[in-house]
Design a protein around this motif. Structure first.
Motif, PDB file in Angstrom:
ATOM      1  N   ILE A 124       0.862  -1.176   0.000  1.00 18.46           N
ATOM      2  CA  ILE A 124       0.000   0.000   0.000  1.00 18.46           C
ATOM      3  C   ILE A 124       0.904   1.232   0.000  1.00 18.46           C
ATOM      4  CG2 ILE A 124      -1.728   1.333   1.298  1.00 18.46           C
ATOM      5  CD1 ILE A 124      -2.885  -1.256   0.237  1.00 18.46           C
ATOM      6  N   ILE A 125       0.592   2.190  -0.849  1.00 17.74           N
ATOM      7  CA  ILE A 125       1.348   3.438  -0.918  1.00 17.74           C
ATOM      8  C   ILE A 125       0.479   4.558  -0.335  1.00 17.74           C
ATOM      9  CG2 ILE A 125       2.501   5.120  -2.418  1.00 17.74           C
ATOM     10  CD1 ILE A 125       3.855   2.329  -2.319  1.00 17.74           C
ATOM     11  N   TYR A 126       1.061   5.276   0.604  1.00 20.44           N
ATOM     12  CA  TYR A 126       0.410   6.426   1.225  1.00 20.44           C
ATOM     13  C   TYR A 126       1.157   7.687   0.813  1.00 20.44           C
ATOM     14  CZ  TYR A 126      -1.775   3.039   4.376  1.00 20.44           C
ATOM     15  OH  TYR A 126      -2.493   1.987   4.894  1.00 20.44           O
ATOM     16  N   GLY A 127       0.428   8.785   0.709  1.00 17.19           N
ATOM     17  CA  GLY A 127       1.048  10.056   0.370  1.00 17.19           C
ATOM     18  C   GLY A 127       0.547  11.178   1.256  1.00 17.19           C
ATOM     19  N   LEU A 128       1.433  12.129   1.501  1.00 17.99           N
ATOM     20  CA  LEU A 128       1.087  13.309   2.280  1.00 17.99           C
ATOM     21  C   LEU A 128       1.723  14.514   1.602  1.00 17.99           C
ATOM     22  CD1 LEU A 128      -0.075  14.524   4.992  1.00 17.99           C
ATOM     23  CD2 LEU A 128       2.235  14.210   5.912  1.00 17.99           C
ATOM     24  N   LYS A 129       0.893  15.517   1.293  1.00 15.21           N
ATOM     25  CA  LYS A 129       1.407  16.744   0.693  1.00 15.21           C
ATOM     26  C   LYS A 129       1.685  17.770   1.781  1.00 15.21           C
ATOM     27  CE  LYS A 129      -1.347  18.039  -2.531  1.00 15.21           C
ATOM     28  NZ  LYS A 129      -2.230  18.333  -3.656  1.00 15.21           N
ATOM     29  N   ALA A 130       2.637  18.644   1.513  1.00 12.37           N
ATOM     30  CA  ALA A 130       3.011  19.671   2.491  1.00 12.37           C
ATOM     31  C   ALA A 130       1.795  20.492   2.901  1.00 12.37           C
ATOM     32  CB  ALA A 130       4.114  20.569   1.927  1.00 12.37           C
ATOM     33  N   SER A 131       0.947  20.854   1.947  1.00 13.34           N
ATOM     34  CA  SER A 131      -0.222  21.674   2.261  1.00 13.34           C
ATOM     35  C   SER A 131      -1.185  20.950   3.202  1.00 13.34           C
ATOM     36  CB  SER A 131      -0.944  22.087   0.976  1.00 13.34           C
ATOM     37  OG  SER A 131      -1.370  20.937   0.251  1.00 13.34           O
ATOM     38  N   GLU A 132      -1.280  19.625   3.061  1.00  8.34           N
ATOM     39  CA  GLU A 132      -2.147  18.833   3.954  1.00  8.34           C
ATOM     40  C   GLU A 132      -1.579  18.814   5.371  1.00  8.34           C
ATOM     41  OE1 GLU A 132      -3.697  15.661   0.559  1.00  8.34           O
ATOM     42  OE2 GLU A 132      -1.856  15.245   1.691  1.00  8.34           O
ATOM     43  N   TRP A 133      -0.263  18.673   5.478  1.00 10.12           N
ATOM     44  CA  TRP A 133       0.380  18.620   6.789  1.00 10.12           C
ATOM     45  C   TRP A 133       0.258  19.967   7.505  1.00 10.12           C
ATOM     46  CZ3 TRP A 133       1.745  15.153  10.128  1.00 10.12           C
ATOM     47  CH2 TRP A 133       2.690  15.417  11.118  1.00 10.12           C
ATOM     48  N   ARG A 134       0.468  21.032   6.767  1.00 15.03           N
ATOM     49  CA  ARG A 134       0.433  22.365   7.382  1.00 15.03           C
ATOM     50  C   ARG A 134      -0.981  22.781   7.771  1.00 15.03           C
ATOM     51  NH1 ARG A 134       4.640  23.456   3.189  1.00 15.03           N
ATOM     52  NH2 ARG A 134       6.575  23.362   4.352  1.00 15.03           N
TER      53      ARG A 134
END
Length: 181
Positions: free
Chosen positions: A169-179
């Protein structure tokens, strides 16, 4: 040597050659546990293999191409975490991690991943972080799920480990989502 403090008893630091024996012993003690999901224990057969790994990761660190850190708790090496690569052109990386079985359940991986997320977005100015985990490895998958990563897909028969094909399974997190959290 640099360190990232993750709590009062724990920190991350770049592995040094003198850590090779500790790293090898930790892997050897947890060979079956780690080897259920990851391939490297089957390729780490002697202390020299750990030394070679540390040398490679220090070269990658110097080139800012990715690197691995030791996870230390009460001055004991308990696991490792790192950037598998740093893709500056596409502004992304992938975080990998593992922990000795006897150190699970203390939140060490979650805290360590948070440190690497912040470092990737703040120092390297990356846009995206990925984490991959075997579909059946619920403990590993719980980390990105808890931290707000989005499941982006499943790669079938991604790896062949211990006589079986494992999906990932590949998960992704974008900087804008984290901030925005």
């Amino acid at each position: 040597m640099f360190t990232y403090k993750i709590d009062d008893l724990s920190y991350l630091s770049l592995l040094e050659i003198q850590d090779a024996d500790k790293l090898y012993k930790l892997i050897n003690r947890n060979r079956e546990h780690i080897g259920e999901w990851l391939k490297f224990p089957s390729m780490t057969l002697k202390v020299e293999d750990s030394q070679a790994f540390i040398e490679r990761t220090r070269i990658s660190y110097a080139k800012e191409e990715g690197y691995w850190l030791g996870i230390w708790n009460e001055d004991q090496l308990v696991g490792s975490i790192g950037y598998l690569y740093i893709d500056k052109e596409n502004k992304k990386t992938e975080i990998g991690y593992w922990l000795g079985k006897e150190y699970e359940g203390k939140g060490l991986i979650t805290k360590s991943v948070i440190e690497l997320i912040n470092h990737a977005f703040d120092k390297y100015k990356l846009n995206k972080i990925e984490i991959g985990a075997a579909t059946e490895n619920r403990r590993s998958r719980a980390i990105p799920e808890k931290l707000g990563f989005k499941q982006e897909g499943e790669l079938r028969d991604y790896e062949y480990i211990q006589g079986r094909n494992l999906n990932r399974i590949i998960y992704g997190l974008k900087a804008s989502e984290w901030r925005s959290k």
